[in-house]
Design a protein around this motif. Structure first.
Motif, PDB file in Angstrom:
ATOM      1  N   GLY A  22      13.938  -6.519  18.351  1.00 21.42           N
ATOM      2  CA  GLY A  22      14.148  -7.287  17.167  1.00 21.42           C
ATOM      3  C   GLY A  22      14.206  -6.734  15.940  1.00 21.42           C
ATOM      4  N   TYR A  23      14.946  -5.379  15.965  1.00 17.88           N
ATOM      5  CA  TYR A  23      15.123  -4.764  14.554  1.00 17.88           C
ATOM      6  C   TYR A  23      16.582  -4.827  14.009  1.00 17.88           C
ATOM      7  CZ  TYR A  23      10.505  -2.334  15.582  1.00 17.88           C
ATOM      8  OH  TYR A  23       9.344  -2.157  15.658  1.00 17.88           O
ATOM      9  N   ARG A  24      16.659  -5.006  12.893  1.00 15.01           N
ATOM     10  CA  ARG A  24      17.872  -5.019  12.226  1.00 15.01           C
ATOM     11  C   ARG A  24      18.293  -3.734  11.705  1.00 15.01           C
ATOM     12  NH1 ARG A  24      14.528  -8.295   9.326  1.00 15.01           N
ATOM     13  NH2 ARG A  24      14.932  -6.852   7.455  1.00 15.01           N
TER      14      ARG A  24
ATOM     15  N   ALA B  56       2.841   6.189  12.193  1.00 18.34           N
ATOM     16  CA  ALA B  56       2.077   5.083  12.864  1.00 18.34           C
ATOM     17  C   ALA B  56       2.985   3.930  13.164  1.00 18.34           C
ATOM     18  CB  ALA B  56       0.635   4.778  12.495  1.00 18.34           C
ATOM     19  N   ASN B  57       3.769   3.919  12.030  1.00 17.48           N
ATOM     20  CA  ASN B  57       4.654   2.647  11.941  1.00 17.48           C
ATOM     21  C   ASN B  57       5.940   2.768  12.544  1.00 17.48           C
ATOM     22  OD1 ASN B  57       2.551   1.398  10.317  1.00 17.48           O
ATOM     23  ND2 ASN B  57       3.465   2.395   8.341  1.00 17.48           N
ATOM     24  N   VAL B  58       6.462   3.870  13.398  1.00 16.47           N
ATOM     25  CA  VAL B  58       7.738   3.812  13.994  1.00 16.47           C
ATOM     26  C   VAL B  58       7.676   3.915  15.545  1.00 16.47           C
ATOM     27  CG1 VAL B  58       8.402   5.106  11.893  1.00 16.47           C
ATOM     28  CG2 VAL B  58       7.484   6.362  13.912  1.00 16.47           C
TER      29      VAL B  58
ATOM     30  N   ARG C 184       8.200  -0.566  11.954  1.00 17.49           N
ATOM     31  CA  ARG C 184       7.490  -1.841  12.403  1.00 17.49           C
ATOM     32  C   ARG C 184       7.317  -2.625  10.738  1.00 17.49           C
ATOM     33  NH1 ARG C 184       4.302   1.588  15.322  1.00 17.49           N
ATOM     34  NH2 ARG C 184       4.595   1.159  17.590  1.00 17.49           N
ATOM     35  N   THR C 185       6.976  -1.923  10.025  1.00 19.92           N
ATOM     36  CA  THR C 185       6.860  -2.538   8.692  1.00 19.92           C
ATOM     37  C   THR C 185       7.952  -3.188   7.850  1.00 19.92           C
ATOM     38  OG1 THR C 185       6.820  -0.282   7.534  1.00 19.92           O
ATOM     39  CG2 THR C 185       4.754  -1.010   8.214  1.00 19.92           C
TER      40      THR C 185
END
Length: 507
Positions: free
Chosen positions: A73-75, A58-60, A40-41
């Motif tokens: 929405g990820y590259r 927590a960020n995945v 996410r970050t």
């Protein structure tokens, strides 16, 4: 994923975040292509083995397909190139509708026939198939096809000097604008920027060379040896460590040369070098997918090896030749024809007869590889041949022509779209097609990992040669499920002759 790290069938909703995160922390290459990690970050997604610093849990989030990560929405990570991984072994093990659809999407069916054509081949309505794919893979057929186009375009950009306009249409995009927008969105870079990172340049022709990712261990030499021993004159040639053949592709003929070696290291990614010469670059995706299935690129060799570890018959063979593959095919119809011709004759005899069939009915082509002179005759052509004129017993000739008529009409489809059990049942309904033939075709043409041929002469000879009682071992072959096709290949591998031995009898 199982608790011991083995791969198991998963869907987007079934991914266990804790197990996935453990794989990411250990950079476990076994799960490359099984799931993807989105951060996410940073807004990027990676393969589990990405060498970058492990993000906080927590960020995945985790996704079953690259398309699902892109849709969220990820590259794609520029460091680990997550789209350049082997595909999920689940697609062949479970052979679910989603897995069968993924094989056809990789072959370019959506680009050529649309979602309706894909759904028709799999046997569902387009709406129901879209629901299945979204539920199991996190993305619908259009998004999955778009992800595949992006990957093909990236490979062409980075490995050839083709103009971007040519790359766009070769990858399956309908317009240059769509191509540019997709590349920027997926890779956060323009096509020009991607090309600037390439390490070499190739002429702007129909020749494309790339590396096909395979899981390790990988018994590349045994695979090449098997293909080399079954060469059909005019269609295939081989040499030390390489194999080449002609290809019949949707937009024209082509050739592929595969260079492979053994890789004994476990849990990593190895590569088979594939060099394609294509009449039409729009066939790039189809050619790559067919080469990948020929080398059984998406096999999970660790799961197969672990299953045989304690077996008194296959265990020693699996340790002697780790990563042995089940050779696939570039055309299911061709496998079926070759299988019928090879019933109850030696390998050498079958290759000789098939070579005569190719010379009489195959399409001549010009290639840059000496010895490659013909395309294998298609089913429609052979369906029109008088069985009495074929160089084989009359009953087998009639069976061959009847099979080809069923293939040409679509009564039997070997494109890996229909359910395997349905295909086997339809094959057995044809005159002259028995269980041995139907199962061998399913193993090679449909990538069935769990077939065994109990009546096979080669199996019995192999077991006797290893000092086992064939009857008792065959009676207990159920213990090799769900990898009986690989057990079969290990037994056959013990019979592989030296290059100077022409007398081996095949099953």
């Amino acid at each position: 994923m199982g608790e011991n790290g083995a791969m198991t069938t998963t869907t987007s909703s079934q991914l266990d975040a804790e197990s996935c995160y453990r794989a990411v922390k250990s950079r476990d290459r076994r799960f490359d292509g099984v799931f993807y990690t989105a951060v996410r970050t940073t807004g990027i997604y990676c393969r589990p083995s990405c060498p970058a610093r492990t993000p906080a849990s927590a960020n995945v989030t985790f996704h079953v397909s690259a398309a699902a990560a892109q849709a969220a929405g990820y590259r794609a990570c520029k460091r680990c190139l997550p789209d350049a991984t082997p595909g999920s072994p689940d697609w062949d093990v479970s052979a679910s509708a989603a897995g069968r659809a993924m094989r056809l999407i990789a072959d370019g069916v959506v680009d050529r026939e649309g979602v309706d054509g894909l759904a028709r081949r799999v046997g569902y309505t387009s709406r129901h198939l879209s629901r299945i794919l979204t539920a199991e893979l996190g993305a619908g057929p259009l998004a999955l096809a778009r992800a595949r186009r992006a990957q093909t375009a990236r490979v062409l950009i980075e490995t050839t000097a083709l103009p971007h306009t040519h790359v766009a249409f070769a990858a399956g995009f309908s317009s240059v604008r769509q191509f540019n927008d997709t590349i920027r969105e997926v890779y956060a870079a323009s096509p020009t920027q991607l090309r600037g990172r390439r390490t070499n340049s190739r002429p702007a022709t129909g020749t494309v060379s790339m590396r096909l990712a395979v899981r390790t261990p990988f018994a590349g030499r045994a695979l090449i040896d098997f293909l080399a021993y079954h060469l059909i004159p005019g269609v295939e040639v081989a040499g030390p460590g390489w194999y080449a053949r002609t290809l019949t592709l949707p937009h024209g003929p082509g050739t592929v040369r595969l260079d492979a070696d053994d890789t004994t290291a476990a849990g990593e990614t190895a590569f088979v070098t594939a060099t394609f010469a294509l009449t039409d670059l729009r066939d790039t995706a189809a050619a790559v997918e067919r080469a990948r299935r020929l080398v059984d690129a998406d096999c999970d060799p660790l799961a197969v090896g672990d299953h045989f570890a304690g077996d008194p018959v296959i265990g020693p063979l699996a340790r002697a030749t780790p990563g042995l593959r089940v050779p696939g095919q570039v055309d299911g119809d061709e496998v079926a024809v070759r299988t019928v011709i090879g019933q109850q004759v030696s390998v050498v005899g079958a290759c000789t007869v098939t070579g005569r069939l190719v010379a009489a009915h195959g399409v001549p082509v010009e290639t840059d590889i000496p010895g490659l002179t013909h395309l294998f005759p298609d089913a429609a052509t052979l369906a029109g041949v008088d069985p009495e004129m074929l160089p084989m017993p009359r009953a087998r000739g009639r069976a061959l022509v009847g099979l080809c008529a069923a293939l040409a009409s679509g009564e039997v489809a070997l494109d890996r779209g229909p359910d395997r059990d349905d295909v086997r049942r339809r094959l057995l309904e044809l005159p002259g097609i028995g269980p041995w033939t139907a199962d061998y075709v399913a193993m090679r043409a449909l990538a069935h990992p769990d077939l065994f041929l109990p009546t096979d002469v080669g199996v019995r000879n192999a077991l006797a040669g290893l000092g086992h009682d064939p009857a008792s071992v065959i009676a207990g072959s159920e213990r090799w499920r769900p990898w009986r096709s690989y057990a079969l290949m290990h037994l056959w591998n013990t019979l592989m002759p030296s290059a100077t031995d022409p007398d081996r009898q095949e099953s």
